[in-house]
Structures are given as C-alpha cells and as structure tokens.
Design an enzyme around this catalytic site. Structure first.
Site, PDB file in Angstrom:
ATOM      1  N   CYS A   3      23.977 -31.495  12.442  1.00 14.24           N
ATOM      2  CA  CYS A   3      22.940 -30.880  11.612  1.00 14.24           C
ATOM      3  C   CYS A   3      22.210 -29.821  12.425  1.00 14.24           C
ATOM      4  CB  CYS A   3      21.961 -31.937  11.105  1.00 14.24           C
ATOM      5  SG  CYS A   3      20.538 -31.230  10.259  1.00 14.24           S
ATOM      6  N   ASP A  29      12.660 -18.043   9.720  1.00 13.08           N
ATOM      7  CA  ASP A  29      14.016 -18.024   9.180  1.00 13.08           C
ATOM      8  C   ASP A  29      14.810 -16.904   9.851  1.00 13.08           C
ATOM      9  OD1 ASP A  29      15.358 -19.152   6.274  1.00 13.08           O
ATOM     10  OD2 ASP A  29      16.293 -17.420   7.226  1.00 13.08           O
ATOM     11  N   HIS A  45      15.606 -36.638  10.000  1.00 10.79           N
ATOM     12  CA  HIS A  45      16.620 -36.072   9.109  1.00 10.79           C
ATOM     13  C   HIS A  45      16.515 -36.689   7.719  1.00 10.79           C
ATOM     14  CE1 HIS A  45      20.377 -34.040   8.009  1.00 10.79           C
ATOM     15  NE2 HIS A  45      20.527 -35.089   7.219  1.00 10.79           N
ATOM     16  N   ASN A  85      15.326 -25.658  -1.865  1.00 12.89           N
ATOM     17  CA  ASN A  85      16.574 -25.677  -2.614  1.00 12.89           C
ATOM     18  C   ASN A  85      17.221 -27.055  -2.497  1.00 12.89           C
ATOM     19  OD1 ASN A  85      16.481 -22.911  -3.400  1.00 12.89           O
ATOM     20  ND2 ASN A  85      17.091 -22.335  -1.327  1.00 12.89           N
ATOM     21  N   HIS A  96      19.347 -30.443   5.523  1.00 13.02           N
ATOM     22  CA  HIS A  96      18.195 -31.099   6.159  1.00 13.02           C
ATOM     23  C   HIS A  96      16.987 -30.540   5.418  1.00 13.02           C
ATOM     24  CE1 HIS A  96      16.095 -32.467  10.124  1.00 13.02           C
ATOM     25  NE2 HIS A  96      15.132 -32.033   9.320  1.00 13.02           N
ATOM     26  N   HIS A  98      14.029 -28.843   3.920  1.00 15.46           N
ATOM     27  CA  HIS A  98      13.195 -27.765   4.447  1.00 15.46           C
ATOM     28  C   HIS A  98      12.464 -27.081   3.305  1.00 15.46           C
ATOM     29  CE1 HIS A  98      17.259 -26.218   3.676  1.00 15.46           C
ATOM     30  NE2 HIS A  98      16.704 -25.062   3.354  1.00 15.46           N
TER      31      HIS A  98
HETATM   32  P1  AMP Z   1      18.812 -23.038   2.151  1.00 13.25           P
HETATM   33  O1  AMP Z   1      19.800 -22.029   1.677  1.00 13.25           O
HETATM   34  O2  AMP Z   1      17.683 -23.311   1.202  1.00 13.25           O
HETATM   35  O3  AMP Z   1      19.513 -24.308   2.600  1.00 13.25           O
HETATM   36  O4  AMP Z   1      18.089 -22.421   3.410  1.00 13.25           O
HETATM   37  C1  AMP Z   1      18.601 -22.473   4.700  1.00 13.25           C
HETATM   38  C2  AMP Z   1      17.911 -21.409   5.472  1.00 13.25           C
HETATM   39  O5  AMP Z   1      18.115 -21.662   6.851  1.00 13.25           O
HETATM   40  C3  AMP Z   1      18.421 -19.991   5.197  1.00 13.25           C
HETATM   41  O6  AMP Z   1      17.345 -19.192   4.730  1.00 13.25           O
HETATM   42  C4  AMP Z   1      18.939 -19.537   6.562  1.00 13.25           C
HETATM   43  O7  AMP Z   1      18.684 -18.170   6.806  1.00 13.25           O
HETATM   44  C5  AMP Z   1      18.171 -20.434   7.507  1.00 13.25           C
HETATM   45  N1  AMP Z   1      18.795 -20.687   8.786  1.00 13.25           N
HETATM   46  C6  AMP Z   1      20.065 -21.096   9.030  1.00 13.25           C
HETATM   47  N2  AMP Z   1      20.268 -21.257  10.341  1.00 13.25           N
HETATM   48  C7  AMP Z   1      19.096 -20.951  10.948  1.00 13.25           C
HETATM   49  C8  AMP Z   1      18.652 -20.926  12.312  1.00 13.25           C
HETATM   50  N3  AMP Z   1      19.474 -21.241  13.338  1.00 13.25           N
HETATM   51  N4  AMP Z   1      17.389 -20.538  12.577  1.00 13.25           N
HETATM   52  C9  AMP Z   1      16.557 -20.200  11.574  1.00 13.25           C
HETATM   53  N5  AMP Z   1      16.903 -20.240  10.274  1.00 13.25           N
HETATM   54  C10 AMP Z   1      18.152 -20.591   9.965  1.00 13.25           C
HETATM   55 ZN    ZN Z   2      19.047 -32.872  10.287  1.00 11.29          ZN
END
Ligand code: AMP
Ligand code: ZN
Length: 112
Positions: A3, A29, A45, A85, A96, A98
């Site tokens: 994860c 992000d 988690h 989402n 995970h 968020h």
């Molecule tokens: P979701 O599509 O709602 O699952 O959002 C996941 C978010 O995580 C997206 O906006 C990605 O740009 C962001 N994301 C993925 N990997 C990373 C990372 N290593 N650091 C910061 N944000 C990330």
């Molecule tokens: Zn996690």
C-alpha cells in the site's frame, strides 16, 4: 500489504507532509487538481469509506476535527472541498482511505 499510503506513513516513500499527529497525516497530492491539493489519511490502513466501522470510526472523526486546522495552515480561508472516492465508479486509485482537500481558487460547481 503493498500500500503506497502505508509506505508514506512509514516513511518508506517520501512525501511533502503538511500535517502529522499520532493518528493521521496530510501531504500534498503528487498530481494536484487545484492550486492547493492535499490528502488527509489515517495512519491505520482502512481501504475506503466502505470499511469505516464502529471500531475505527474514531480516527475518522479525529480526521474531521483536524481538517479545519490543516485548512487554516494551508491558508484556505475562503473555503475548500473535501472528497473521498470510493470504489471503481468513483475512480478510487489508492485503496487506503484518504480525503482530498482542494482549494486555493474558486472550484467548479460540477462535482461529477
Ligand atoms: P484517488 O484517485 O481518490 O484514489 O486518489 C489518489 C490520489 O493519490 C491521486 O490524486 C494521486 O495523485 C495521489 N497520489 C498517488 N501517489 C501519490 C504519492 N506518492 N504522493 C502523493 N500523492 C499521491
Ligand atoms: Zn494502507
């Protein structure tokens, strides 16, 4: 478990942290969709909002009492949007829990 956000919590993957406490952290992000775009996550988690239950809901309420402080620290004085989402139809890409915090400009009134 593989994860990416657990790896961020553990410090195995770098992130631009804007807030951290015992139960949650917030970081920018990597692919911002607004002038200010950060993610607030529980350190524990939890896969998505679908997995919030009576046992783990305390971290979610903690996150929601912390978000205004994070928003203030990010200077989001004129408002912001909180998005989480859940699942395929919402295009959840990281499994995970968020909360996206989006702001820093007038956002579109279309949410879907
Ligand atoms: P979701 O599509 O709602 O699952 O959002 C996941 C978010 O995580 C997206 O906006 C990605 O740009 C962001 N994301 C993925 N990997 C990373 C990372 N290593 N650091 C910061 N944000 C990330
Ligand atoms: Zn996690």
């Amino acid at each position: 478990m593989d994860c990416i956000f657990c790896a961020i919590v553990n410090g195995d993957i770098p992130s631009k942290k804007v807030y951290e406490d015992k139960f949650c952290c917030a970081f920018l992000d990597i692919n911002p969709q607004a002038p200010v775009h950060c993610l607030v996550i529980p350190k524990e988690h939890i896969s998505s909002c679908n997995e919030i239950n009576e046992t783990n809901v305390s971290v979610v309420s903690h996150i929601f009492t912390t978000i205004p402080k994070i928003a203030k620290a990010l200077n989001l004085t004129n408002g912001y949007r909180i998005i989480s989402n859940v699942g395929e139809d919402a295009c959840q890409s990281v499994k995970h829990l968020h909360f996206h915090i989006l702001g820093g400009a007038k956002l579109t009134d279309k949410m879907g």
